[in-house]
Design a protein around this motif. Sequence first.
Motif, PDB file in Angstrom:
ATOM      1  N   VAL A 133       0.841  -1.191   0.000  1.00 10.05           N
ATOM      2  CA  VAL A 133       0.000   0.000   0.000  1.00 10.05           C
ATOM      3  C   VAL A 133       0.883   1.251   0.000  1.00 10.05           C
ATOM      4  O   VAL A 133       2.093   1.178   0.213  1.00 10.05           O
ATOM      5  N   ILE A 134       0.236   2.396  -0.224  1.00 17.13           N
ATOM      6  CA  ILE A 134       0.933   3.677  -0.265  1.00 17.13           C
ATOM      7  C   ILE A 134       0.579   4.484   0.983  1.00 17.13           C
ATOM      8  O   ILE A 134      -0.596   4.637   1.319  1.00 17.13           O
ATOM      9  N   MET A 135       1.594   4.983   1.664  1.00 20.40           N
ATOM     10  CA  MET A 135       1.391   5.880   2.804  1.00 20.40           C
ATOM     11  C   MET A 135       1.890   7.272   2.423  1.00 20.40           C
ATOM     12  O   MET A 135       2.961   7.418   1.839  1.00 20.40           O
ATOM     13  N   THR A 160      12.968  -5.547   0.489  1.00 25.03           N
ATOM     14  CA  THR A 160      11.571  -5.962   0.461  1.00 25.03           C
ATOM     15  C   THR A 160      11.013  -5.944  -0.953  1.00 25.03           C
ATOM     16  O   THR A 160      11.612  -5.400  -1.876  1.00 25.03           O
ATOM     17  N   LYS A 161       9.815  -6.519  -1.114  1.00 30.07           N
ATOM     18  CA  LYS A 161       9.163  -6.589  -2.414  1.00 30.07           C
ATOM     19  C   LYS A 161       8.861  -5.192  -2.978  1.00 30.07           C
ATOM     20  O   LYS A 161       8.723  -5.020  -4.186  1.00 30.07           O
ATOM     21  N   SER A 162       8.772  -4.205  -2.110  1.00 31.70           N
ATOM     22  CA  SER A 162       8.460  -2.851  -2.549  1.00 31.70           C
ATOM     23  C   SER A 162       9.486  -2.322  -3.548  1.00 31.70           C
ATOM     24  O   SER A 162       9.142  -1.590  -4.480  1.00 31.70           O
ATOM     25  N   VAL A 197       6.032   2.986   0.455  1.00 28.02           N
ATOM     26  CA  VAL A 197       5.307   1.798   0.005  1.00 28.02           C
ATOM     27  C   VAL A 197       5.734   0.631   0.880  1.00 28.02           C
ATOM     28  O   VAL A 197       6.930   0.339   1.005  1.00 28.02           O
ATOM     29  N   THR A 198       4.750  -0.037   1.498  1.00 31.84           N
ATOM     30  CA  THR A 198       5.057  -1.131   2.421  1.00 31.84           C
ATOM     31  C   THR A 198       3.830  -2.020   2.580  1.00 31.84           C
ATOM     32  O   THR A 198       2.822  -1.822   1.907  1.00 31.84           O
ATOM     33  N   GLY A 199       3.923  -3.012   3.466  1.00 29.59           N
ATOM     34  CA  GLY A 199       2.818  -3.936   3.697  1.00 29.59           C
ATOM     35  C   GLY A 199       1.649  -3.251   4.401  1.00 29.59           C
ATOM     36  O   GLY A 199       1.834  -2.410   5.284  1.00 29.59           O
ATOM     37  N   LYS A 200       0.452  -3.630   4.034  1.00 30.19           N
ATOM     38  CA  LYS A 200      -0.772  -2.992   4.533  1.00 30.19           C
ATOM     39  C   LYS A 200      -0.937  -3.064   6.049  1.00 30.19           C
ATOM     40  O   LYS A 200      -1.235  -2.036   6.684  1.00 30.19           O
ATOM     41  N   PRO A 201      -0.798  -4.252   6.697  1.00 32.22           N
ATOM     42  CA  PRO A 201      -1.050  -4.309   8.141  1.00 32.22           C
ATOM     43  C   PRO A 201      -0.178  -3.349   8.937  1.00 32.22           C
ATOM     44  O   PRO A 201      -0.679  -2.634   9.814  1.00 32.22           O
ATOM     45  N   ALA A 202       1.125  -3.306   8.631  1.00 33.33           N
ATOM     46  CA  ALA A 202       2.040  -2.431   9.374  1.00 33.33           C
ATOM     47  C   ALA A 202       1.726  -0.968   9.107  1.00 33.33           C
ATOM     48  O   ALA A 202       1.775  -0.125  10.017  1.00 33.33           O
ATOM     49  N   ALA A 203       1.421  -0.648   7.864  1.00 33.58           N
ATOM     50  CA  ALA A 203       1.114   0.738   7.504  1.00 33.58           C
ATOM     51  C   ALA A 203      -0.153   1.217   8.209  1.00 33.58           C
ATOM     52  O   ALA A 203      -0.210   2.333   8.739  1.00 33.58           O
TER      53      ALA A 203
END
Length: 265
Positions: A133-135, A160-162, A197-203
Amino acid sequence: MKSIGTFLAAASFAAMAVITTVGAGSLPARADDAVLESIKKTGSFRVGVDATFAPFEFSQEGKKTGFDIELVEAIAKELGATKGVEWVDIDFKGLIPGLMANRFDMIASAMYITDERRKVVAFSDTYYPGGLVIMVKASNAAIKGPDDLPGKSVAVQIGTKSVPHLKQHFPTAKVVEVETNAEMFGQVETGRTDAAVTGKPAAKLYAQTHPTVTVLDQQLTTEDYGFAMRKDNAELVAKVNAAITKLKADGTYQKLVDKWFEAKK
């Protein structure tokens, strides 16, 4: 700065080094059940982690906690680890090379299952769905979705995959690679980058406690998290999968999901 391709190449090199060393007689050969035998003998399950990615794994009051931490502790009990988990702290980019070098026997660090990683390691069944996701800063009106990323500066965690996703799909974006999750979010909060850009749960969790940032609704990807193990430990992979299945059946898994994700929406 290194991307996922770089640390996968390092992992392949590490694997070859281990094979060479074993051939020279410096390390014992590892049969399919070697890790399980070690757990029976020592009572401990060695697991590598980069504990900087809440709510999956992080440190609180000097102790590791989070969804991955508690789930792996439950899995360890199913495997017969009477003394629990022996956590080995290592930066995310060093997790796969560390696994291949026998520093630990499983990776539990919110790692996405990808085809590239499958070339080097074996994954468990999916244990949680995720995605990139985008923060952005809450006041940032210039980025409303993925179409606005070209030309912008974007912070990502190294390895990471980002990293490859942005370079492939948004080649004109300025990718800023940092070592830790905290640094990545800090880049956005201080305005040093336009987005992260990172994983949704952590963001999502971070945004809930830091109202100066927000997570955009439109996801970049939908992917799955898995635990990584060496390919020569097929029996361990099967046992871990069986443990995940049992924990889902007896309600333990759902309790952890409710604790770390559902209650935090």
